[in-house]
Design a protein around this motif. Structure first.
Motif, short mmCIF file in Angstrom:
data_model
loop_
_atom_site.label_atom_id
_atom_site.label_comp_id
_atom_site.label_asym_id
_atom_site.label_seq_id
_atom_site.Cartn_x
_atom_site.Cartn_y
_atom_site.Cartn_z
N VAL A 155 1.02 -1.16 0.25
CA VAL A 155 -0.07 0.09 0.05
C VAL A 155 0.83 1.32 0.00
O VAL A 155 0.66 2.21 -0.66
CB VAL A 155 -0.96 0.04 1.21
N ALA A 156 1.99 1.26 0.84
CA ALA A 156 3.03 2.35 0.90
C ALA A 156 3.28 2.66 -0.58
O ALA A 156 4.14 3.69 -0.88
CB ALA A 156 3.89 2.06 2.07
N ALA A 157 3.66 1.46 -1.31
CA ALA A 157 4.39 1.79 -2.45
C ALA A 157 3.23 2.03 -3.68
O ALA A 157 3.96 2.10 -4.74
CB ALA A 157 5.19 0.40 -3.07
N GLY A 158 2.20 2.27 -3.43
CA GLY A 158 1.21 2.56 -4.31
C GLY A 158 0.20 1.48 -4.70
O GLY A 158 -0.69 1.66 -5.60
N GLY A 159 0.17 0.30 -4.15
CA GLY A 159 -0.81 -0.72 -4.30
C GLY A 159 -2.13 -0.49 -3.18
O GLY A 159 -2.21 0.50 -2.72
N ALA A 160 -2.94 -1.32 -3.62
CA ALA A 160 -4.15 -1.26 -3.01
C ALA A 160 -4.23 -2.48 -2.07
O ALA A 160 -4.36 -3.76 -2.39
CB ALA A 160 -5.57 -1.31 -3.91
N ALA A 161 -4.97 -2.26 -0.86
CA ALA A 161 -4.90 -3.48 0.11
C ALA A 161 -6.29 -4.03 -0.04
O ALA A 161 -7.41 -3.56 -0.26
CB ALA A 161 -5.01 -2.87 1.77
N ASP A 162 -6.32 -5.36 0.09
CA ASP A 162 -7.40 -6.28 0.32
C ASP A 162 -8.42 -6.31 -0.75
O ASP A 162 -9.51 -6.09 -0.50
CB ASP A 162 -7.86 -6.05 1.78
N PRO A 163 -8.09 -6.56 -2.06
CA PRO A 163 -8.91 -6.67 -2.82
C PRO A 163 -9.60 -7.88 -2.88
O PRO A 163 -10.97 -8.02 -3.54
CB PRO A 163 -8.26 -6.71 -4.15
N THR A 164 -9.52 -8.83 -2.37
CA THR A 164 -10.07 -10.19 -1.90
C THR A 164 -10.19 -10.21 -0.39
O THR A 164 -9.41 -9.43 0.37
CB THR A 164 -9.19 -11.41 -2.29
N PRO A 165 -11.30 -10.92 0.18
CA PRO A 165 -11.37 -11.11 1.50
C PRO A 165 -10.34 -11.47 2.22
O PRO A 165 -9.78 -12.66 2.06
CB PRO A 165 -12.80 -12.23 1.59
N THR A 166 -10.21 -11.10 3.51
CA THR A 166 -9.10 -11.56 4.23
C THR A 166 -9.53 -12.95 4.86
O THR A 166 -10.70 -13.08 5.00
CB THR A 166 -8.96 -10.67 5.39
N GLN A 167 -8.64 -13.88 4.87
CA GLN A 167 -8.84 -15.27 5.38
C GLN A 167 -8.18 -15.50 6.44
O GLN A 167 -7.17 -15.33 6.57
CB GLN A 167 -8.17 -16.15 4.22
#
Length: 140
Positions: A93-105
């Protein structure tokens, strides 16, 4: 020699993607990189080949999927602990990604989260209790 895996990913901005993957812990192998492709090394056996769309099209006649609109693959890598899973997602996320596009397991003996790279490719990050993975009782 162990089998190697090379995941080929089409990217819209090669420099941006190289920076993202370096930020999440991969290193660029200059021997297999040029202005159309970059080999990003995660471990001795795991590599991501980042390919410009023109380069990617040299390998397939199928249309390139817009990974932000459709899912073409879920790539899963392991981590050594639950905390390392969370740290990997935070780093992405800090590098420009997006967190948790799929459910946390969270199954107690297995824990996983995910992130999207800037092009929308989904990387799952998981930890599994070593004893449970070996078929024994989960560690206390």
């Amino acid at each position: 020699m162990s089998k190697l895996i090379f995941v080929n990913l089409p990217v819209t901005d090669l420099a941006r993607s190289i920076a993202f993957y370096e930020a999440v812990g991969a290193r660029k192998n200059p021997n297999f990189s040029d202005d159309t492709a970059a080999c990003m090394v995660f471990s001795e056996t795991i590599h991501a080949m980042l390919l410009t769309h023109d380069k990617f099209r040299q390998f397939t006649s199928k249309p390139i999927v817009d990974a932000k609109a459709a899912c073409e693959v879920l790539i899963c890598v392991s981590e050594e602990s639950r905390a390392a899973v969370d740290a990997a997602v935070e780093t992405a996320v800090a590098a420009g990604g997006a967190a948790d596009p799929t459910p946390t397991q969270d199954y107690g003996v297995m824990y996983g989260r995910s992130y999207e790279d800037p092009d929308g490719h989904v990387w799952e990050v998981m930890w599994m209790d070593p004893a449970a993975a070996a078929g024994g009782s989960p560690a206390a």
